[in-house]
Design an enzyme around this catalytic site. Structure first.
Site, mmCIF file in Angstrom:
data_model
loop_
_atom_site.group_PDB
_atom_site.id
_atom_site.type_symbol
_atom_site.label_atom_id
_atom_site.label_comp_id
_atom_site.label_asym_id
_atom_site.label_seq_id
_atom_site.Cartn_x
_atom_site.Cartn_y
_atom_site.Cartn_z
ATOM 1 C CG ASP A 124 57.080 31.853 18.246
ATOM 2 O OD1 ASP A 124 57.718 31.273 18.451
ATOM 3 O OD2 ASP A 124 56.805 33.033 18.601
ATOM 4 C CG ASP B 104 61.322 29.877 19.021
ATOM 5 O OD1 ASP B 104 60.510 29.390 18.638
ATOM 6 O OD2 ASP B 104 61.857 30.932 18.938
#
Length: 394
Positions: free
Chosen positions: A101, A283
């Site tokens: 992440d 992201d």
């Protein structure tokens, strides 16, 4: 903007792999994501997933999205619609499957400190077998859909691909909400944002990448996520076989702890490019593309039958629709997201109505370019600068 040609691409990671030097050397390595076994099915809550993405960056979750999330609109399939890309990581003596992440900075995992009912189906971290506890240190993460996780912090050995550190902070879950428990394919998260936003208290800890980057040929990693297939992370080098043309670089804004950058415009389908740029975050931990309302509205005006549904918690349209491409302009480079990626998933099992891969950022002030965008690109995250590089996937 800087354009980096293939012929000048960094491939030191490849040369170091065959070095015969006996002393410790810097290196580069590739780690492949994997698809979990097909029998590991689960239910995803599409508006809940959307709510988590907004809350992750401090955004306001609209009431309609909260209500839709509470009703549990969902679709059930193995490894649903690219919602997550999972990577094997050795933590202590356990091999876990983690979500990499770039929008967070914590390494948290399912552990044997959880109640037995919350362990079922997950691979578990067992800190007692290998770790040193950081006395008094804790972590606690919560999201806009009500999901949460918390626990203790340990110092342990972590190995990703070809690099190991024996001093990594590992956040072991002792409490976790049902939203995470249901996802038996995923055993936790490895954050690749900047260490400044690590949530450990009383003192923030260093991310895995920041811990090991001095061991790498170059302090960077590159991401090649794929549509309907496992992707790849390259650490310490750039693989020029994975992209076409040249890499276009732009400055990254790390002031908020994220991989932020400025775009120079966008276009929808075959339409002309708007020169209205926007601030964005790259992201890998967000599934969708979240944009300002005016861009979202302009996009769905070009999608036949699209409507904003309070019941579904976002824009929806017929699953038989072929949405237009969406293009993000970065310098002279045009990053094209194929329309088929934006036809994201049915709003419920067997439904002929699909949830859009582009949704509103709900006034967040930043656009989030998640996996729907990233799986069309080869993206370089370089901590020197810092800077981001974009190129079309080969």
């Amino acid at each position: 903007m800087v354009v980096f040609s293939k012929t000048a691409a960094l491939v030191l990671g490849l040369s170091s792999a065959v070095s015969a030097a006996p002393a410790p050397t810097r290196k580069g390595f590739t780690i492949n994501q994997i698809a979990r076994p097909a029998n590991k099915t689960r239910t995803i809550n599409l508006p809940g997933m959307y709510a988590r993405s907004l809350a992750k960056f401090g955004g306001t979750v609209p009431q309609s999205v909260k209500e839709a999330a509470s009703k549990g609109s969902a679709v059930t399939t193995p490894q649903n619609n690219d919602e997550e890309y999972l990577t094997p990581v050795t933590v202590g003596k356990s091999t876990l499957h983690l979500d990499f992440d770039t929008g967070s900075a914590d390494l948290w995992v399912f552990s044997d400190e959880l109640p037995s009912s919350e362990q079922t189906g997950h691979d578990l971290y067992t800190p007692s077998s290998s770790a040193t506890k950081l006395s008094g240190y804790t972590w606690d993460i919560s999201y806009g859909d009500g999901s949460s996780a918390s626990g203790d912090v340990y110092r342990d050995t972590v190995t990703v691909g070809g690099v190991t550190t024996n001093k990594q902070a590992v956040e072991a879950a002792s409490k976790i909400s049902s939203e995470f428990v249901q996802n038996t394919a995923n055993d936790g998260l490895l954050g690749l944002a900047f260490s400044s936003i690590n949530t450990v208290q009383p003192k923030a800890q260093t991310t895995f990448f920041d811990t090991v980057k001095s061991q790498l040929d170059s302090p960077l990693f590159a991401v090649q996520l794929k549509h309907d297939a496992p992707g790849v992370y390259d650490f310490g080098y750039i693989d020029d076989s994975k992209y076409t043309g040249s890499i276009t670089y732009t400055d990254a804004d790390s002031s908020q702890g994220y991989w932020g950058f400025s775009t120079d415009g966008y276009s929808i389908g075959d339409g002309s490019s708007s020169s209205s740029g926007f601030s964005a975050i790259a992201d890998t931990g967000t599934t969708l593309i979240l944009l300002d309302d005016e861009i979202v509205s302009a996009y769905y005006e070009q999608v036949s039958g699209a409507q904003e549904s309070e019941e579904a918690g976002g824009y929806v349209f017929s699953c038989s629709t072929n949405p237009p491409d969406f293009t993000v302009v970065i310098g002279d480079y045009k990053a094209v997201v194929p329309g088929k990626y934006i036809n994201y998933a049915p709003i419920s099992t067997g439904s002929s109505t699909c949830f859009g891969g582009i949704q509103s950022n709900s006034g967040l002030g930043l656009s989030i370019l998640g996996d729907v965008f990233l799986k069309s690109q080869y993206v370089v995250f370089n901590s020197e600068g810092p800077k981001l590089g974009f190129a079309a996937q080969a």
